[in-house]
Design a protein around this motif. Structure first.
Motif, PDB file in Angstrom:
ATOM      1  N   VAL A  18       0.701  -1.278  -0.054  1.00 56.86           N
ATOM      2  CA  VAL A  18      -0.088  -0.022  -0.034  1.00 56.86           C
ATOM      3  C   VAL A  18       0.892   1.316   0.074  1.00 56.86           C
ATOM      4  O   VAL A  18       0.504   2.284  -0.614  1.00 56.86           O
ATOM      5  N   LEU A  19       2.042   1.298   0.910  1.00 51.25           N
ATOM      6  CA  LEU A  19       2.977   2.302   0.917  1.00 51.25           C
ATOM      7  C   LEU A  19       3.519   2.655  -0.565  1.00 51.25           C
ATOM      8  O   LEU A  19       3.612   3.714  -0.853  1.00 51.25           O
ATOM      9  N   LEU A  20       3.877   1.579  -1.354  1.00 52.66           N
ATOM     10  CA  LEU A  20       4.453   1.961  -2.472  1.00 52.66           C
ATOM     11  C   LEU A  20       3.200   2.284  -3.567  1.00 52.66           C
ATOM     12  O   LEU A  20       3.527   3.283  -4.502  1.00 52.66           O
ATOM     13  N   GLN A  21       2.089   1.647  -3.499  1.00 49.99           N
ATOM     14  CA  GLN A  21       1.180   2.350  -4.556  1.00 49.99           C
ATOM     15  C   GLN A  21       0.794   3.754  -4.184  1.00 49.99           C
ATOM     16  O   GLN A  21       0.676   4.502  -5.263  1.00 49.99           O
ATOM     17  N   SER A  22       0.773   4.080  -3.065  1.00 52.24           N
ATOM     18  CA  SER A  22       0.423   5.390  -2.571  1.00 52.24           C
ATOM     19  C   SER A  22       1.606   6.447  -3.157  1.00 52.24           C
ATOM     20  O   SER A  22       1.491   7.380  -3.500  1.00 52.24           O
ATOM     21  N   ALA A  23       2.753   5.810  -2.971  1.00 56.46           N
ATOM     22  CA  ALA A  23       4.103   6.687  -3.266  1.00 56.46           C
ATOM     23  C   ALA A  23       4.016   6.903  -4.639  1.00 56.46           C
ATOM     24  O   ALA A  23       4.507   8.170  -5.135  1.00 56.46           O
ATOM     25  N   LEU A  24       3.576   5.929  -5.674  1.00 60.28           N
ATOM     26  CA  LEU A  24       3.483   6.056  -7.084  1.00 60.28           C
ATOM     27  C   LEU A  24       2.671   7.220  -7.390  1.00 60.28           C
ATOM     28  O   LEU A  24       2.925   7.785  -8.452  1.00 60.28           O
ATOM     29  N   SER A  25       1.440   7.373  -6.783  1.00 63.94           N
ATOM     30  CA  SER A  25       0.532   8.183  -7.096  1.00 63.94           C
ATOM     31  C   SER A  25       1.025   9.654  -6.708  1.00 63.94           C
ATOM     32  O   SER A  25       0.631  10.603  -7.325  1.00 63.94           O
ATOM     33  N   LEU A  26       1.877   9.672  -5.471  1.00 65.65           N
ATOM     34  CA  LEU A  26       2.261  11.089  -5.175  1.00 65.65           C
ATOM     35  C   LEU A  26       3.603  11.493  -5.545  1.00 65.65           C
ATOM     36  O   LEU A  26       4.111  12.388  -5.255  1.00 65.65           O
ATOM     37  N   GLY A  27       4.206  10.650  -6.668  1.00 67.57           N
ATOM     38  CA  GLY A  27       5.553  11.062  -7.153  1.00 67.57           C
ATOM     39  C   GLY A  27       6.559  10.587  -6.178  1.00 67.57           C
ATOM     40  O   GLY A  27       7.615  11.039  -6.294  1.00 67.57           O
ATOM     41  N   ARG A  28       6.357   9.431  -5.396  1.00 64.56           N
ATOM     42  CA  ARG A  28       7.395   8.973  -4.642  1.00 64.56           C
ATOM     43  C   ARG A  28       8.094   9.949  -3.443  1.00 64.56           C
ATOM     44  O   ARG A  28       9.303   9.810  -2.869  1.00 64.56           O
ATOM     45  N   SER A  29       7.574  10.765  -2.970  1.00 67.85           N
ATOM     46  CA  SER A  29       7.832  11.732  -1.945  1.00 67.85           C
ATOM     47  C   SER A  29       6.690  11.800  -1.021  1.00 67.85           C
ATOM     48  O   SER A  29       5.577  12.002  -1.290  1.00 67.85           O
ATOM     49  N   LEU A  30       7.174  11.368   0.432  1.00 63.61           N
ATOM     50  CA  LEU A  30       6.207  11.284   1.136  1.00 63.61           C
ATOM     51  C   LEU A  30       6.608  12.020   2.666  1.00 63.61           C
ATOM     52  O   LEU A  30       7.698  12.434   2.680  1.00 63.61           O
ATOM     53  N   ASP A  31       5.465  12.450   3.625  1.00 67.98           N
ATOM     54  CA  ASP A  31       5.792  13.288   4.676  1.00 67.98           C
ATOM     55  C   ASP A  31       5.277  12.424   5.804  1.00 67.98           C
ATOM     56  O   ASP A  31       4.778  11.313   5.849  1.00 67.98           O
ATOM     57  N   ALA A  32       5.392  12.917   6.984  1.00 71.99           N
ATOM     58  CA  ALA A  32       4.936  12.416   8.087  1.00 71.99           C
ATOM     59  C   ALA A  32       3.778  12.164   8.440  1.00 71.99           C
ATOM     60  O   ALA A  32       3.068  11.272   9.110  1.00 71.99           O
ATOM     61  N   ASP A  33       2.795  12.822   7.692  1.00 70.50           N
ATOM     62  CA  ASP A  33       1.128  12.985   7.713  1.00 70.50           C
ATOM     63  C   ASP A  33       0.614  11.723   7.134  1.00 70.50           C
ATOM     64  O   ASP A  33      -0.661  11.670   7.019  1.00 70.50           O
ATOM     65  N   HIS A  34       1.468  11.410   6.254  1.00 71.68           N
ATOM     66  CA  HIS A  34       0.870  10.151   5.256  1.00 71.68           C
ATOM     67  C   HIS A  34       0.484   8.767   5.973  1.00 71.68           C
ATOM     68  O   HIS A  34       1.273   8.269   6.579  1.00 71.68           O
ATOM     69  N   ALA A  35      -0.939   8.479   5.816  1.00 71.41           N
ATOM     70  CA  ALA A  35      -1.371   7.267   6.707  1.00 71.41           C
ATOM     71  C   ALA A  35      -0.705   6.153   6.179  1.00 71.41           C
ATOM     72  O   ALA A  35      -0.580   5.431   7.464  1.00 71.41           O
ATOM     73  N   PRO A  36      -0.549   5.528   5.378  1.00 67.57           N
ATOM     74  CA  PRO A  36       0.122   4.557   4.992  1.00 67.57           C
ATOM     75  C   PRO A  36       1.559   4.414   5.574  1.00 67.57           C
ATOM     76  O   PRO A  36       2.175   3.296   6.069  1.00 67.57           O
ATOM     77  N   LEU A  37       2.550   5.390   5.552  1.00 65.51           N
ATOM     78  CA  LEU A  37       3.628   5.449   6.158  1.00 65.51           C
ATOM     79  C   LEU A  37       3.591   5.341   7.747  1.00 65.51           C
ATOM     80  O   LEU A  37       4.442   4.686   8.282  1.00 65.51           O
TER      81      LEU A  37
END
Length: 560
Positions: A18-37
């Motif tokens: 789930v984390l990889l799928q959400s990262a692909l949709s967001l351009g592979r950059s995540l922050d601390a508020d991201h729920a899957p992370l």
């Protein structure tokens, strides 16, 4: 325990997916508020807590996963920055908060999989923190490490300031994964399988590259260890050479002391001889002064000559003392050899001049002795005349008394002649001693010249050893560049070549070894003085004569 391990592995797979799928949709950059992370960190915390031993203290029971994470700092020096930064955070007060901060920083550095792999490889240390059936002690731990490698694709921007990591509740939210199941039922199953296969291929390629880099680093380390061993051997040889030089210097000092003792003994012997000669000379002079005034004058002249001879002897003693001082200066000033040798040469020239003066004065003394002998012959003629007059005047008694007195005078004169002969023989012995001293001085000059040659050779050898050491360091840098450049050619080792491949001359300290960057063989400096730019090097490098001509022919053929 087995069911718990299997469930945790499945949850880790779902959270990473789930984390990889959400990262692909967001351009592979995540922050601390991201729920899957956030859910990934919760699942990771449960995996690290599985089978963790409870430690009892005075306050109560402690069960924290930050204890095994602290071992990574000892096993992998690269993780020291993470450990120090986690300890320096003032907001964190519990071990659980420090462990969560450690996981945040490791994910941002893309080193989480590497650090956990190092930790799992050292199971003898983990046995202090985990039960034997824990997830980190079984094969499921390596499976999780393999899954974490895929997270190296992500770029996480996490801020630890203001985060309440101590009081977070580690509860898994299954709603995210249930939505994912509904999406799969919606008809996107094929695309997700292809994404998973692509991720698997990427992970396998990454593992292959890592194994290749590890192999290259190992070969480089082996090469550096060999070169270090060679340098240590050369340093040991240099220290042995220095010890031998020190022993030779000690021997030279002992020889100088022996020479100084011999010179002192010879000076004392000459002083004693001169004292004995002066005493005998004074005794003879007392009898002669009473007899004749003419002879008295001659004796005064002889005293003056004797005084001059004594002065000359004192000069010789002074020169001996100067020689002793010069020898002491040689012992003290070994590092200033050239200056002291020049001073000794000047002193030897002065000694030669003084010896020449002594020789001329001895010749003058011999001439004075000849004059005395002529005077004695004249006295003998007078005595003969007196004898003839005595024959004529035999009758008178007064004449007989005079004849007796004349006989006594004649005997006294004969004694004086004998004493003068003895003094002349002593002077000749002194001349022979002076000649022996000249021979000793010549031998000293020869020994000094030989010592100077030996010192010059030793200094040249030390300079050559220094050059050889600096050149060996340059060789290490060249070998590093050559390991990158040479792929199809074999790089010949230094120990395998003793002669130049082209001119077949033997290598030595003056004739160094040089590698051709094209063919990898070893040549001397004259046979590899050319430089050309090769495809594997950004700047011109050393090439042998054969490769130089071949490369020039290729360039001309390609240009035409």
């Amino acid at each position: 325990m087995m069911e718990e391990r299997a469930n945790l592995v499945h949850m880790m797979k779902l959270s990473i997916k789930v984390l990889l799928q959400s990262a692909l949709s967001l351009g592979r950059s995540l922050d601390a508020d991201h729920a899957p992370l956030q859910q990934f960190f919760v699942v990771m915390e449960h995996c690290l807590k599985h089978g963790l031993k409870v430690k009892k203290s005075f306050i109560g029971q402690n069960k924290s996963f930050f204890g095994p994470l602290e071992l990574v700092e000892k096993l992998c020096p690269e993780a020291t920055d993470i450990a120090t930064s986690v300890r320096n955070l003032p907001e964190l007060k519990t071990a659980a908060g420090r462990g969560r901060a450690w996981l945040y920083l490791a994910l941002m550095q893309k080193k989480l999989a590497d650090y956990l792999k190092v930790l799992i490889d050292s199971k003898h240390l983990l046995s202090e923190f985990y039960e034997p059936d824990a997830l980190m002690m079984e094969e499921e731990g390596m499976v999780i490490v393999g899954l974490l490698v895929g997270l190296n694709v992500l770029d996480a921007n996490l801020c630890l300031k203001g985060e309440d990591l101590d009081s977070q509740v580690g509860v898994i939210d299954f709603s995210l994964y249930l939505k994912d199941v509904q999406d799969l039922d919606g008809g996107k199953e094929h695309e997700r399988i292809t994404d998973v296969l692509d991720q698997k291929n990427y992970v396998e390629e990454l593992n292959r590259h890592l194994s290749c880099t590890v192999g290259d680093l190992q070969t480089k380390i082996d090469g550096l260890e060999k070169t270090n061993s060679k340098l240590q051997e050369e340093l040991s040889a240099a220290t042995d050479r220095i010890c031998s030089l020190q022993e030779e210097q000690q021997q030279l000092r002992e020889q100088n002391e022996l020479i100084r003792q011999r010179s002192e003994k010879s000076v004392e012997i000459t002083k004693q001889d001169t004292k004995v000669e002066l005493e005998t000379y004074k005794q003879t002079r007392q009898g002669l002064d009473e007899m004749y005034s003419d002879v008295w004058k001659q004796l005064k002249e002889e005293r003056r000559v004797r005084a001059e001879l004594e002065k000359e002897l004192e000069l010789q003693v002074g020169m001996k003392t100067e020689m002793e001082i010069a020898m002491k200066l040689l012992e003290k000033d070994t590092h200033e050899k050239q200056d002291t040798l020049v001073a000794l040469r000047q002193q030897l020239e002065e000694v030669k001049a003084i010896n020449l003066q002594m020789f001329h004065k001895v010749q003058n003394a011999e001439s004075s002795l000849q004059q005395k002998s002529e005077a004695i012959t004249s006295f003998e003629e007078k005595t003969n005349q007196v004898m003839s007059s005595m024959k004529q005047m035999e009758e008178s008694s007064s004449l007989e008394k005079e004849l007796k007195s004349e006989k006594e005078q004649r005997q006294a004169l004969q004694q004086e002649l004998q004493h003068e002969k003895d003094t002349s023989s002593l002077l000749r012995a002194e001349l022979q001693q002076v000649e022996g001293l000249e021979k000793e001085l010549r031998e000293l000059q020869d020994e000094k010249a030989e010592l100077q040659k030996v010192c010059d050779e030793q200094e040249q050898a030390l300079q050559e050893m220094g050059l050889h050491l600096s050149q060996s360091k340059l060789k290490m840098e060249d070998i590093k560049e050559v390991n990158k450049a040479l792929k199809g050619h074999t790089w010949l080792k230094d120990d395998e070549a003793t002669h130049c491949k082209q001119c077949e001359k033997e290598f030595s300290i003056s004739r160094r070894k040089h590698h051709c960057r094209n063919c990898g063989h070893i040549f001397c400096n004259t046979c590899s003085s050319n430089e050309l730019a090769l495809p594997s090097y950004p700047r011109p490098v050393r090439v042998c004569d054969g490769c130089h001509t071949l490369l020039l022919q290729r360039c001309s053929s390609t240009g035409s």
